[in-house]
Design a protein around this motif. Structure first.
Motif, PDB file in Angstrom:
ATOM      1  N   ASP A   8       0.822  -1.218   0.000  1.00  0.00           N
ATOM      2  CA  ASP A   8       0.000   0.000   0.000  1.00  0.00           C
ATOM      3  C   ASP A   8       0.851   1.261   0.000  1.00  0.00           C
ATOM      4  N   HIS A   9       2.048   1.152   0.596  1.00  0.00           N
ATOM      5  CA  HIS A   9       2.949   2.297   0.684  1.00  0.00           C
ATOM      6  C   HIS A   9       4.388   1.824   0.561  1.00  0.00           C
ATOM      7  N   THR A  10       5.286   2.746   0.188  1.00  0.00           N
ATOM      8  CA  THR A  10       6.707   2.395   0.067  1.00  0.00           C
ATOM      9  C   THR A  10       7.529   2.872   1.257  1.00  0.00           C
ATOM     10  N   SER A  11       6.917   3.585   2.185  1.00  0.00           N
ATOM     11  CA  SER A  11       7.617   4.012   3.400  1.00  0.00           C
ATOM     12  C   SER A  11       6.727   3.797   4.612  1.00  0.00           C
ATOM     13  N   LEU A  12       7.360   3.551   5.760  1.00  0.00           N
ATOM     14  CA  LEU A  12       6.587   3.350   6.981  1.00  0.00           C
ATOM     15  C   LEU A  12       5.878   4.628   7.389  1.00  0.00           C
ATOM     16  N   GLN A  13       6.528   5.779   7.228  1.00  0.00           N
ATOM     17  CA  GLN A  13       5.881   7.035   7.624  1.00  0.00           C
ATOM     18  C   GLN A  13       4.616   7.281   6.808  1.00  0.00           C
ATOM     19  N   THR A  54      15.463  -2.248   3.686  1.00  0.00           N
ATOM     20  CA  THR A  54      15.952  -1.191   4.572  1.00  0.00           C
ATOM     21  C   THR A  54      15.246   0.105   4.212  1.00  0.00           C
ATOM     22  N   TYR A  55      14.503   0.633   5.156  1.00  0.00           N
ATOM     23  CA  TYR A  55      13.687   1.829   4.947  1.00  0.00           C
ATOM     24  C   TYR A  55      14.352   3.004   5.653  1.00  0.00           C
ATOM     25  N   LEU A  56      14.844   3.973   4.864  1.00  0.00           N
ATOM     26  CA  LEU A  56      15.586   5.104   5.412  1.00  0.00           C
ATOM     27  C   LEU A  56      14.688   6.322   5.576  1.00  0.00           C
ATOM     28  N   GLY A  57      14.941   7.077   6.638  1.00  0.00           N
ATOM     29  CA  GLY A  57      14.180   8.292   6.905  1.00  0.00           C
ATOM     30  C   GLY A  57      13.547   8.266   8.277  1.00  0.00           C
ATOM     31  N   GLN A  58      13.414   9.428   8.877  1.00  0.00           N
ATOM     32  CA  GLN A  58      12.824   9.520  10.214  1.00  0.00           C
ATOM     33  C   GLN A  58      11.368   9.075  10.202  1.00  0.00           C
ATOM     34  N   VAL A  59      10.967   8.427  11.298  1.00  0.00           N
ATOM     35  CA  VAL A  59       9.586   7.980  11.471  1.00  0.00           C
ATOM     36  C   VAL A  59       9.059   8.546  12.784  1.00  0.00           C
ATOM     37  N   ILE A  60       7.863   9.111  12.739  1.00  0.00           N
ATOM     38  CA  ILE A  60       7.220   9.661  13.935  1.00  0.00           C
ATOM     39  C   ILE A  60       5.818   9.075  14.046  1.00  0.00           C
ATOM     40  N   ILE A  61       5.555   8.440  15.193  1.00  0.00           N
ATOM     41  CA  ILE A  61       4.211   7.923  15.474  1.00  0.00           C
ATOM     42  C   ILE A  61       3.575   8.885  16.464  1.00  0.00           C
ATOM     43  N   PRO A  62       2.651   9.723  16.021  1.00  0.00           N
ATOM     44  CA  PRO A  62       2.123  10.787  16.876  1.00  0.00           C
ATOM     45  C   PRO A  62       1.145  10.279  17.928  1.00  0.00           C
ATOM     46  N   ALA A  63       0.888  11.098  18.927  1.00  0.00           N
ATOM     47  CA  ALA A  63      -0.035  10.730  20.010  1.00  0.00           C
ATOM     48  C   ALA A  63      -1.435  10.449  19.484  1.00  0.00           C
ATOM     49  N   ALA A  64      -1.808  11.057  18.364  1.00  0.00           N
ATOM     50  CA  ALA A  64      -3.143  10.857  17.792  1.00  0.00           C
ATOM     51  C   ALA A  64      -3.280   9.515  17.074  1.00  0.00           C
ATOM     52  N   LYS A  65      -2.178   8.736  17.027  1.00  0.00           N
ATOM     53  CA  LYS A  65      -2.219   7.429  16.354  1.00  0.00           C
ATOM     54  C   LYS A  65      -1.851   6.325  17.357  1.00  0.00           C
ATOM     55  N   PRO A  66      -2.709   6.079  18.353  1.00  0.00           N
ATOM     56  CA  PRO A  66      -2.445   4.989  19.305  1.00  0.00           C
ATOM     57  C   PRO A  66      -2.826   3.636  18.704  1.00  0.00           C
ATOM     58  N   LEU A  67      -2.418   2.571  19.398  1.00  0.00           N
ATOM     59  CA  LEU A  67      -2.841   1.206  19.072  1.00  0.00           C
ATOM     60  C   LEU A  67      -2.428   0.778  17.671  1.00  0.00           C
ATOM     61  N   SER A  90      13.488 -13.153   9.777  1.00  0.00           N
ATOM     62  CA  SER A  90      14.145 -12.776  11.033  1.00  0.00           C
ATOM     63  C   SER A  90      14.074 -11.265  11.185  1.00  0.00           C
ATOM     64  N   PRO A  91      14.291 -10.737  12.413  1.00  0.00           N
ATOM     65  CA  PRO A  91      14.230  -9.286  12.618  1.00  0.00           C
ATOM     66  C   PRO A  91      15.217  -8.503  11.750  1.00  0.00           C
ATOM     67  N   SER A  92      16.318  -9.135  11.332  1.00  0.00           N
ATOM     68  CA  SER A  92      17.312  -8.430  10.519  1.00  0.00           C
ATOM     69  C   SER A  92      16.846  -8.195   9.081  1.00  0.00           C
ATOM     70  N   ASP A  93      15.757  -8.834   8.664  1.00  0.00           N
ATOM     71  CA  ASP A  93      15.282  -8.680   7.290  1.00  0.00           C
ATOM     72  C   ASP A  93      14.571  -7.350   7.046  1.00  0.00           C
ATOM     73  N   VAL A  94      14.044  -6.757   8.101  1.00  0.00           N
ATOM     74  CA  VAL A  94      13.316  -5.489   7.982  1.00  0.00           C
ATOM     75  C   VAL A  94      14.019  -4.456   8.860  1.00  0.00           C
ATOM     76  N   VAL A  95      14.570  -3.407   8.246  1.00  0.00           N
ATOM     77  CA  VAL A  95      15.339  -2.402   8.976  1.00  0.00           C
ATOM     78  C   VAL A  95      14.718  -1.026   8.764  1.00  0.00           C
ATOM     79  N   ILE A  96      14.400  -0.370   9.875  1.00  0.00           N
ATOM     80  CA  ILE A  96      13.892   1.002   9.866  1.00  0.00           C
ATOM     81  C   ILE A  96      15.011   1.869  10.409  1.00  0.00           C
TER      82      ILE A  96
END
Length: 331
Positions: free
Chosen positions: A33-38, A58-71, A80-86
């Motif tokens: 659905d998207h190419t970046s986590l942000q 490997t996804y480069l760039g700052q990520v911010i999860i704001p208070a308005a986006k809980p849960l 393995s955890p090493s396959d996905v890097v933020i």
């Protein structure tokens, strides 16, 4: 007239629909659905629970999860955890476009202000290259900054050098995680419980080689940093890494840091006197303690406060995280 018993079952109630839950997939190659986590986080409606699956890459760039986006739940979709890097690559002293430094908090690759975040099976990293930037002296480079309550990290890796994991608010639970760094690389004022985690100190080629923790727990908080059945390792020479020192942000006298390490394995990189002062603040005035640890770096000396059996029953993962609302992420 027949009198109805108070024990009688009521008529079947209407079945309420399950709360809506957004489901998104992030993929570098454009197949999600998207190419970046942000971008995926931005697409989640405010206040709506969401599951975001992240495909390997490997996804480069700052990520911010704001208070308005809980849960929000982040799931690494690799083997393995090493396959996905933020990751991101800025430090405290890295300059913004306006010419001012980012600062320690601003350096974070990922900042979590949304309560109830759950993360499984991925890696968070700050890739700031100290050797490539000798002009930057303020090298604090945070991989993750947490400032929210009821956060769960399961099988997550945190990679950095100085100040890797900044736990600075609420209750944080880390299970089967890996944390790597050198100076004060687990620090902050949050209640943070680490269970079955691997804590690895890098060899930075100096003496001292670093400090594992730098808690700034407020005096009124009975629970700070707690490590249970975890493993402390390093490639550094024997006796060159301290378990912790007390951080007093802005010289705050109410920051009486707490680090408790219990039933864990401690390598030879930790000396017989494992705690040290932080500037003018002596370690003896902090809340540092151990309990039934093992390994070559776990010798009991006069400089290593030990919990009694009675105290140990108070400082458990369950007790630290329970709070007034009875939160139990361990079950």
């Amino acid at each position: 007239m027949r009198r109805r018993s108070f024990l009688a079952l009521p008529a079947a109630a209407a079945v309420l629909p399950a709360p809506r839950r957004t489901r998104l997939t992030v993929a570098l190659d454009g197949t999600g659905d998207h190419t970046s986590l942000q971008a995926a986080i931005d697409a989640v409606p405010a206040g709506e629970p969401a599951v975001i699956g992240i495909r390997p890459g490997t996804y480069l760039g700052q990520v911010i999860i704001p208070a308005a986006k809980p849960l929000i739940e982040l799931r690494g979709l690799g083997r393995s955890p090493s396959d996905v890097v933020i990751a991101d690559n800025r430090a405290n002293g890295t300059l913004k476009p306006d010419g001012t430094p980012w600062g320690t908090s601003g350096s974070a690759s990922v900042t979590v202000d949304g309560a109830g975040l759950r993360v499984t099976g991925l890696t968070f990293a700050n890739l700031f290259d100290e050797a490539a930037h000798p002009e930057i002296t303020n090298r604090q480079a945070v991989a993750v900054l947490t400032r929210a309550d009821k956060l769960v990290f399961d099988r997550v890796r945190f990679l950095g050098n100085q100040d890797t994991l900044y736990v600075n608010g609420g209750r944080n639970y880390f299970r089967d995680c890996y944390v790597e760094g050198d100076v004060d690389f687990i620090f902050g004022r949050a209640t943070a419980a680490f269970e079955r985690c691997h804590i690895h100190s890098l060899n930075r080629g100096s003496t001292p080689n670093g400090y594992v923790t730098a808690p700034s727990t407020l005096r009124t908080n009975p629970y700070g940093l707690l490590f249970h059945r975890s493993r402390f390792t390093s490639d550094a020479p024997d006796g060159t890494v301290f378990l912790g020192r007390p951080w007093h942000p802005s010289q705050d006298p109410e920051a009486i840091g707490q680090t408790i390490i219990r039933e864990s394995w401690i390598g030879a990189h930790i000396p017989a006197a494992p705690w040290t002062d932080f500037g003018v603040w002596p370690w003896e005035e902090a809340r540092f303690a151990e309990y039934r640890n093992a390994g070559p770096g776990a010798t009991i000396t006069a400089d290593r406060p030990q919990l009694t059996d009675e105290e140990a029953r108070t400082y458990t993962v369950d007790a630290a995280l329970r709070g007034a609302d009875g939160w139990n992420p361990c079950g």
